[in-house]
Design a protein around this motif. Sequence first.
Motif, PDB file in Angstrom:
ATOM      1  N   SER A 185     -77.194   1.612 -42.597  1.00  0.00           N
ATOM      2  CA  SER A 185     -76.352   0.574 -43.186  1.00  0.00           C
ATOM      3  C   SER A 185     -74.877   0.918 -43.015  1.00  0.00           C
ATOM      4  O   SER A 185     -74.044   0.040 -42.718  1.00  0.00           O
ATOM      5  N   ALA A 186     -74.544   2.190 -43.219  1.00  0.00           N
ATOM      6  CA  ALA A 186     -73.155   2.607 -43.035  1.00  0.00           C
ATOM      7  C   ALA A 186     -72.742   2.507 -41.573  1.00  0.00           C
ATOM      8  O   ALA A 186     -71.608   2.101 -41.263  1.00  0.00           O
ATOM      9  N   GLU A 187     -73.636   2.873 -40.669  1.00  0.00           N
ATOM     10  CA  GLU A 187     -73.322   2.725 -39.248  1.00  0.00           C
ATOM     11  C   GLU A 187     -72.980   1.278 -38.923  1.00  0.00           C
ATOM     12  O   GLU A 187     -72.036   0.988 -38.179  1.00  0.00           O
ATOM     13  N   ALA A 188     -73.740   0.345 -39.498  1.00  0.00           N
ATOM     14  CA  ALA A 188     -73.531  -1.080 -39.218  1.00  0.00           C
ATOM     15  C   ALA A 188     -72.172  -1.552 -39.718  1.00  0.00           C
ATOM     16  O   ALA A 188     -71.448  -2.256 -39.000  1.00  0.00           O
ATOM     17  N   ILE A 189     -71.796  -1.165 -40.936  1.00  0.00           N
ATOM     18  CA  ILE A 189     -70.529  -1.654 -41.475  1.00  0.00           C
ATOM     19  C   ILE A 189     -69.333  -0.958 -40.823  1.00  0.00           C
ATOM     20  O   ILE A 189     -68.264  -1.555 -40.664  1.00  0.00           O
ATOM     21  N   ILE A 190     -69.515   0.294 -40.410  1.00  0.00           N
ATOM     22  CA  ILE A 190     -68.451   0.995 -39.680  1.00  0.00           C
ATOM     23  C   ILE A 190     -68.277   0.369 -38.297  1.00  0.00           C
ATOM     24  O   ILE A 190     -67.148   0.151 -37.832  1.00  0.00           O
ATOM     25  N   ASP A 191     -69.385   0.047 -37.641  1.00  0.00           N
ATOM     26  CA  ASP A 191     -69.301  -0.627 -36.339  1.00  0.00           C
ATOM     27  C   ASP A 191     -68.658  -2.007 -36.478  1.00  0.00           C
ATOM     28  O   ASP A 191     -68.062  -2.528 -35.534  1.00  0.00           O
TER      29      ASP A 191
END
Length: 351
Positions: free
Chosen positions: A160-166
């Motif tokens: 989830s964090a990867e998605a929002i950082i991307d």
Amino acid sequence: MNTADWKNKLAQVQPRNEEAAQQASRHVNQLTKPLGSLGRLESLAVELAAMTGEPFPAVTPPGVLVFAADHGVAAEGVSAYPQEVTAQMVANFAHGGAAINVFSRQIGALLHVVDVGVAVDVDAPGVWTKKVRPGTASFLRERAMTREEAEQCVQIGFESAEAIIDEGAKLLIVGEMGIGNTTASSALLAALTGAEPDELVGRGTGVSDEKWQKKKAVVKEALSFHQPDAGDPLDALSKVGGLEIGSMAGAILCAASRRVPVLLDGFISTVAALLAVRLCPVSAEYLLGGHRSQEPGHAFALQTLGKEPLVDLGLRLGEGSGAAVAFPIVEAATRMLREMATFDEAGVSSE
């Protein structure tokens, strides 16, 4: 889903960049102000440079992830609200009506709500459904979850964090929703640190004296029953933790691996951060204390992490709300670095 993925990526979590910190520090000392006159904003700017590896770091837009899950221990009478409120509040988040929605709009944040364990299906627009199980079991009577489920929570948080950082987030705020989660957080904090539950257990959403004593007794009995291993964070999480707490820890680990600062919210967020640090000690270098809540365990958790909060406003809501309120201070530190003139630029004498 391969729940070992997050473990493989922990090697990407590197120490802070001291060269960037030194560059930022030199620049701060050249700005048109007396040395040290902007106090903690100056050290905060240097910290952010060290975290990001950029002498002139940016923290906008921030990203807010709200993880939602239910707790079986709520059935033991430890909360002021019934379990149905978790799903109702997730719907409120989805429709933009909660405090975290208001404060996220104020700071221009990216915001996503992640269902990792709400007891019922939530039919609401925009909610990321990544349910591990429909709530934990009551840890007064059995393990809250299996070890595999605990690892799955961490993985979901990481992804989830990867998605929002991307998506563009330059700083991460992790929030939560889950009736009963201050009880789980108190138990997990005691399990990880060995502290006495009486020193940690607060009133959460505002329980009566009778329920407060019940809450303390439940935490003590559960710890005695499970004997969680303080040296094995996943053992403690699976025995007395929460699905959203594990996910928040995974999100924090991902942010650290991407050199994205994490602005901590309240008690539950900070316990999740301690869990992340026990899984990967260097991740502590990417944490900023947002605020100090009214929960007694929060001050202890911040102290354990060595973090001093930016504000103390008597908050006890969760959701990521306190961190969102504190965010403008963090942004001010970066604007100071990027926008203030130096003595040379302004033609001002420095002596």
